[in-house]
Design an enzyme around this catalytic site. Structure first.
Site, short mmCIF file in Angstrom:
data_model
loop_
_atom_site.label_atom_id
_atom_site.label_comp_id
_atom_site.label_asym_id
_atom_site.label_seq_id
_atom_site.Cartn_x
_atom_site.Cartn_y
_atom_site.Cartn_z
CG ASP A 9 -1.45 1.10 1.62
OD1 ASP A 9 -2.18 1.69 0.78
OD2 ASP A 9 -1.35 1.83 2.56
CE1 TYR A 11 -1.97 7.60 -2.60
CE2 TYR A 11 -0.23 8.97 -1.84
CZ TYR A 11 -0.81 8.50 -2.82
OH TYR A 11 -0.95 8.86 -4.33
NE ARG A 39 -5.26 7.84 4.83
CZ ARG A 39 -4.95 7.19 3.94
NH1 ARG A 39 -4.96 7.81 2.58
NH2 ARG A 39 -4.52 5.98 3.93
CB SER A 114 -1.72 2.72 -4.14
OG SER A 114 -2.23 4.06 -3.58
CG ASN A 115 -7.62 3.30 -2.51
OD1 ASN A 115 -8.01 2.34 -3.13
ND2 ASN A 115 -8.03 3.77 -1.29
C1 2OP Z 1 -3.76 3.50 -0.64
O1 2OP Z 1 -4.41 2.59 -1.23
C2 2OP Z 1 -5.24 3.00 1.07
O2 2OP Z 1 -4.92 5.09 0.63
C3 2OP Z 1 -4.36 3.94 0.62
O3 2OP Z 1 -2.53 3.93 -0.86
#
Ligand code: 2OP
Length: 220
Positions: A9, A11, A39, A114-115
């Site tokens: 992941d 963030y 956040r 990641s998102n």
């Molecule tokens: C990501 O997907 C969950 O925001 C976090 O990097």
């Protein structure tokens, strides 16, 4: 724990989302409050948009979350100030142990999953000069929905060419770890804050404090 590859992941796990606090100082006397609310809304909007089937990329969702947080906190940043705060997302700091840990793990194919939108992820990876440590940078944008949807996690085995059960999925976000475990990865929780486990009926295979702990647990 035996793995043949790693998915990270971004963030909160590799990069510190709260390094936007400095940029936030320009628009508020309480940048910590802004960063925390921002956040929280950012993640809420990813889950709500996924459930509604109304995908917008992570940059757009992050912008909307910032707009909400500013309104809720009674802040009126100028467009230039808002742009400066948003741009801080492109230059987030990697946590201090990340580079050395990725070096210790260099024998394992490793990718980000990641998102983040492709542009956001490329920018923050290059800002921290981590590209040479990564086999790939995978964004949910390819499937137009967000974590913890299984279609997102499926991007990992497809790109790494490894069986999901042999891949370690590494996240500091407890809800993301639960999603990864549900998908069939070996789930590693980087519990940086010493938080309690999410009550989602899914237990990570390994809990570490940081990525140095992960490298040690994998015998590297
Ligand atoms: C990501 O997907 C969950 O925001 C976090 O990097």
């Amino acid at each position: 724990m035996q793995v043949t590859g790693l998915l990270f992941d971004a963030y909160g796990t590799l990069f510190d989302v709260h390094s936007v606090v400095e940029a936030g100082r320009a628009v508020t006397a309480d940048p910590q409050a802004l960063s925390a609310l921002w956040r929280q809304k950012q993640l809420e909007y990813t889950w709500l948009r996924s459930l509604m089937g109304r995908y917008e990329d992570f940059w757009s969702v992050t912008e909307s979350a910032l707009a909400f947080a500013c309104r809720q906190l009674g802040l009126q940043p100028s467009d230039a100030e808002r742009r400066r705060v948003m741009d801080a997302y492109l230059t987030l700091r990697a946590f201090p142990e990340v580079r050395a840990a990725l070096t210790r793990l260099h024998d394992l194919p490793s990718a980000i999953l990641s998102n983040g939108s492709p542009r956001m992820l490329e920018a923050v990876v290059d800002h921290n000069d981590l590209r040479s440590h990564l086999t790939a940078i995978l964004s949910v944008d390819a499937v137009r929905t967000f974590k913890p949807h299984p279609a997102v996690y499926a991007l990992g085995p497809a790109r790494l060419g490894l069986a999901r059960a042999s891949i370690g999925f590494v996240s500091s976000n407890g809800w993301d770890v639960a999603g990864a475990k549900a998908f069939g990865f070996q789930a590693v929780w980087v519990n940086r804050q010493g938080a309690p486990l999410e009550e989602l009926g899914l237990t990570p295979d390994l809990e570490v404090r940081d990525l140095a702990g992960l490298a040690a647990a994998l015998g590297r």
